[in-house]
Design an enzyme around this catalytic site. Sequence first.
Site, PDB file in Angstrom:
ATOM      1  N   TYR A   1       0.759  -1.163   0.113  1.00 48.96           N
ATOM      2  CA  TYR A   1      -0.071  -0.045   0.058  1.00 48.96           C
ATOM      3  C   TYR A   1       0.849   1.339   0.144  1.00 48.96           C
ATOM      4  O   TYR A   1       0.363   2.369  -0.512  1.00 48.96           O
ATOM      5  CB  TYR A   1      -1.057   0.030   1.176  1.00 48.96           C
ATOM      6  CG  TYR A   1      -2.236   0.755   0.785  1.00 48.96           C
ATOM      7  CD1 TYR A   1      -3.050   0.567  -0.065  1.00 48.96           C
ATOM      8  CD2 TYR A   1      -2.542   1.789   1.939  1.00 48.96           C
ATOM      9  CE1 TYR A   1      -4.191   1.309  -0.179  1.00 48.96           C
ATOM     10  CE2 TYR A   1      -3.529   2.584   1.733  1.00 48.96           C
ATOM     11  CZ  TYR A   1      -4.602   2.172   0.701  1.00 48.96           C
ATOM     12  OH  TYR A   1      -5.610   3.253   0.513  1.00 48.96           O
TER      13      TYR A   1
ATOM     14  N   LYS B   1      -3.837   8.106   3.413  1.00 51.06           N
ATOM     15  CA  LYS B   1      -4.985   7.668   4.431  1.00 51.06           C
ATOM     16  C   LYS B   1      -4.831   7.861   5.812  1.00 51.06           C
ATOM     17  O   LYS B   1      -5.548   8.446   6.400  1.00 51.06           O
ATOM     18  CB  LYS B   1      -5.125   6.242   4.000  1.00 51.06           C
ATOM     19  CG  LYS B   1      -5.614   5.738   2.625  1.00 51.06           C
ATOM     20  CD  LYS B   1      -6.905   6.750   2.218  1.00 51.06           C
ATOM     21  CE  LYS B   1      -7.292   6.207   0.703  1.00 51.06           C
ATOM     22  NZ  LYS B   1      -8.116   6.935   0.309  1.00 51.06           N
TER      23      LYS B   1
END
Length: 270
Positions: free
Chosen positions: A161, A168
């Site tokens: 990720y 995020k």
Amino acid sequence: MGLFEGKKGIVLGIANDHSIAWAITQQLFAEGAEIGFTHLPDKDPARPKNENKVRKLVDPHGAKFVIPCDVTSDEQLDTVFEKTEQEFGKIDFVLHSIAFAPPADLTGPVYRCSRDGFKLAMEISVYSLIAMAGRAQGLLNEGGSMLTLSYLGGERVIPGYNLMGLCKSALESAVGYLASEFGPEGKRVNAVSAGPVKTVSASGVGDIKKMFQLYETFSPMRRNITAEEVGKSSMFLLSDYASGITGEVLHVDAGYHCVAAPPLDAFDEK
């Protein structure tokens, strides 16, 4: 009578029929919402591919408007919210479903991301929510709600990720601060942290197939979630049924976020 009868709002971030934003929009339409939309600007106005993709989905449901928006442009953001005010006056919800990182910076390790790639990823994935909140603040009715989309990679290290995890994390922090600032006016700001869903954005994440396998094997429910489940949960947070919820990051991931070790049967032979 639907939960959103008489409710008006805008959705930013539908790319195609696989977008989580579209799954949410379908639930909003089903409950009677009136909605305006944005799309990624088209390089060639004579061949509006991005606009056509969005219109094909939303026009049959009576979309109030569909206009381009580059979230790195203050002028285009101003235009979106001016159009929103002209069309609706006041609104009841804003859905922010926007994230991006340059592929070269996203697919490599965090320590190799470029300065410019980092800045662009944060600007599009995080600052865009803040910029929209500032413009929406005066348009939202009391009881109105803003919602954005996150992922567990913002709370924990998820291999593959990478840079988007940092984005995020910052996005979820922004949700808390915006919720605190909007709260005295009776307006709410929340996020949904969804499990992996097959979207165009997800395809840019390394080893996405392994993520699906991990959720199916390790989550308490022994399965992954569906886009429809994310849509329903998001619709709930935008609705009056969630009037006492703000600053929340709601996990819709079959319980994966609460697991600290593999289940005892994870490695049993099937």
